[in-house]
Design an enzyme around this catalytic site. Structure first.
Site, PDB file in Angstrom:
ATOM      1  N   LEU A   1       1.514   3.508  -2.115  1.00 43.11           N
ATOM      2  CA  LEU A   1       1.042   4.757  -2.736  1.00 43.11           C
ATOM      3  C   LEU A   1      -0.176   5.313  -2.001  1.00 43.11           C
ATOM      4  CD1 LEU A   1       1.389   3.915  -6.556  1.00 43.11           C
ATOM      5  CD2 LEU A   1       3.075   4.895  -4.996  1.00 43.11           C
TER       6      LEU A   1
ATOM      7  N   GLN B   1      -2.342   6.592   1.688  1.00 42.01           N
ATOM      8  CA  GLN B   1      -2.255   7.787   2.541  1.00 42.01           C
ATOM      9  C   GLN B   1      -1.009   7.772   3.427  1.00 42.01           C
ATOM     10  OE1 GLN B   1      -5.170   8.049   5.630  1.00 42.01           O
ATOM     11  NE2 GLN B   1      -4.934  10.254   5.887  1.00 42.01           N
TER      12      GLN B   1
ATOM     13  N   TYR C   1     -14.965  -1.975   8.698  1.00 37.49           N
ATOM     14  CA  TYR C   1     -13.580  -1.546   8.921  1.00 37.49           C
ATOM     15  C   TYR C   1     -13.157  -1.880  10.350  1.00 37.49           C
ATOM     16  CZ  TYR C   1      -9.694   1.902   8.987  1.00 37.49           C
ATOM     17  OH  TYR C   1      -8.487   2.543   9.083  1.00 37.49           O
TER      18      TYR C   1
ATOM     19  N   ASP D   1       2.547  -1.594  -4.450  1.00 37.57           N
ATOM     20  CA  ASP D   1       1.160  -1.133  -4.446  1.00 37.57           C
ATOM     21  C   ASP D   1       0.463  -1.810  -5.617  1.00 37.57           C
ATOM     22  OD1 ASP D   1      -0.295   1.518  -3.015  1.00 37.57           O
ATOM     23  OD2 ASP D   1      -1.235   0.843  -4.876  1.00 37.57           O
ATOM     24  N   ILE D   2      -0.863  -1.842  -5.556  1.00 36.90           N
ATOM     25  CA  ILE D   2      -1.616  -2.473  -6.649  1.00 36.90           C
ATOM     26  C   ILE D   2      -1.571  -1.628  -7.927  1.00 36.90           C
ATOM     27  CG2 ILE D   2      -3.882  -1.484  -6.089  1.00 36.90           C
ATOM     28  CD1 ILE D   2      -4.972  -4.421  -6.546  1.00 36.90           C
ATOM     29  N   ARG D   3      -1.281  -0.330  -7.756  1.00 39.82           N
ATOM     30  CA  ARG D   3      -1.260   0.569  -8.915  1.00 39.82           C
ATOM     31  C   ARG D   3       0.160   0.721  -9.470  1.00 39.82           C
ATOM     32  NH1 ARG D   3      -3.065   5.965  -6.760  1.00 39.82           N
ATOM     33  NH2 ARG D   3      -2.481   5.131  -4.734  1.00 39.82           N
TER      34      ARG D   3
ATOM     35  N   GLY E   1       0.828  -1.218   0.000  1.00 41.19           N
ATOM     36  CA  GLY E   1       0.000   0.000   0.000  1.00 41.19           C
ATOM     37  C   GLY E   1       0.851   1.252   0.000  1.00 41.19           C
TER      38      GLY E   1
END
Ligand code: VAH
Length: 320
Positions: free
Chosen positions: A10, A12, A142, A34-36, A8
């Site tokens: 990329l 916050q 969450y 990251d997934i992106r 994660g």
């Protein structure tokens, strides 16, 4: 911490944590995932970067082996409001990703960090001075993920000896990466709108208190906890940490010190308001202070001064 894998990266927290870790431990020592895939992102350009979907256990293991990592910082997750909109996706991603990351940490004997949240508390939790050990019966997906995650980290520590560490973060405020899908995001958006529009319509109701923290304090907390003497840690996931507790009107008043004509109005979003009301007003971080020397530097007024200054120059750069 010599070779650190961050999931994660990329997101916050990741966008800033990776840069901070690269400064402290060396650029090549921090493997951002990251997934992106975003070619021109500073994180992609400033050190090792790999595309990783955290539900792909095999690829996570392969990457951890390839880079000989000794530390995993697992940040990939859906935040509270998005998780409420897509609860099954949140369960699969938040829990599937966490158990995959813990398994890699167990197999490769890595130190492990993952953030929990004040979202791990619920309506029956005492609202003020919320203790380290207290009622945790959250009513959001969450929150369910966060409590299950805390317990899973405890389990991996006790059962397998994995060096798991974590904090319950409050709302995090930063001028770098915009948050996505959180309940506390108003406390970030308000600064952008204050500079650009001199006005903000808040989706959280006046009088709703939540804990918050400025990102530099959050990054320091993560590194301090990871560097702490393990024998002093009474809790393996997760320590209450907070820097301030405020309600929307307090931020508006702090902004008016610098932008006197700033106008705040309200249009409450029932979903995020319900989530906010289910969380504590102000948590107690005594255990973190005692066990690993947790401290913060920024209160609301110091954070507001810094946020407005940094955001102004960021927004100006975009225009020019
Ligand atoms: C959220 N920013 O709203 C997160 C956080 C305390 C809240 O966990 O989902």
């Amino acid at each position: 911490m010599k070779n650190i894998l961050v999931t994660g990266a990329l997101g916050q927290i990741g966008s800033e944590l990776v840069m901070c870790l690269r400064d402290v431990y060396g650029s090549d020592q921090v493997i951002a995932t990251d997934i992106r895939h975003v070619e021109d992102h500073p994180i992609v350009q400033s050190g090792p970067y790999e595309v990783l979907d955290v539900t792909d256990a095999h690829r996570m293991h392969e990457l951890a082996k390839k880079y000989q990592v000794d530390t995993i910082m697992h940040l990939a997750a859906l935040l509270s409001a998005t998780a409420e909109a897509k609860p099954l996706l949140a369960w699969n991603l938040n829990m599937g990703g966490l158990v995959n990351a813990l398994e890699v940490a167990r197999e490769l004997e890595c130190q492990f960090f993952t953030p929990s949240s004040i979202g791990a508390f619920g309506p029956s939790t005492p609202k003020k001075q919320t203790g380290q050990e207290t009622i945790q019966r959250p009513t959001t997906m969450y929150g369910v993920n966060k409590v299950a995650g805390e317990l899973l980290c405890d389990y991996y520590f006790h059962k397998f000896g994995v060096d798991t560490r974590g904090v319950r973060f409050p709302g995090l405020i930063s001028y770098v990466a915009p948050p996505g899908g959180g309940t506390t995001d108003y406390a970030v958006d308000i600064y952008y709108q204050a500079i650009q529009q001199r006005a903000y319509t808040c989706y959280i109701a006046e009088g709703t208190y939540m804990d918050m923290m400025y990102m530099p304090d959050a990054l320091k907390a993560i590194i301090d906890l990871m560097e702490a003497d393990p024998s002093r840690l009474r809790y393996r996931n997760a320590y209450n940490v907070t820097a301030m507790s405020f309600q929307p009107g307090d931020v508006a008043a702090a902004i008016r010190q610098y932008i006197p004509d700033f106008v705040m109005s309200y249009q409450v979003d029932p979903v995020r308001q319900a989530i906010a009301e289910s969380w504590p007003d102000a948590i107690d971080a005594t255990a973190a202070r005692e066990d690993w020397g947790f401290t913060t530097e920024y209160d609301l007024s110091k954070m507001t001064e810094d946020m407005l200054a940094k955001l102004r120059s960021k927004l100006l750069q975009k225009v020019s």
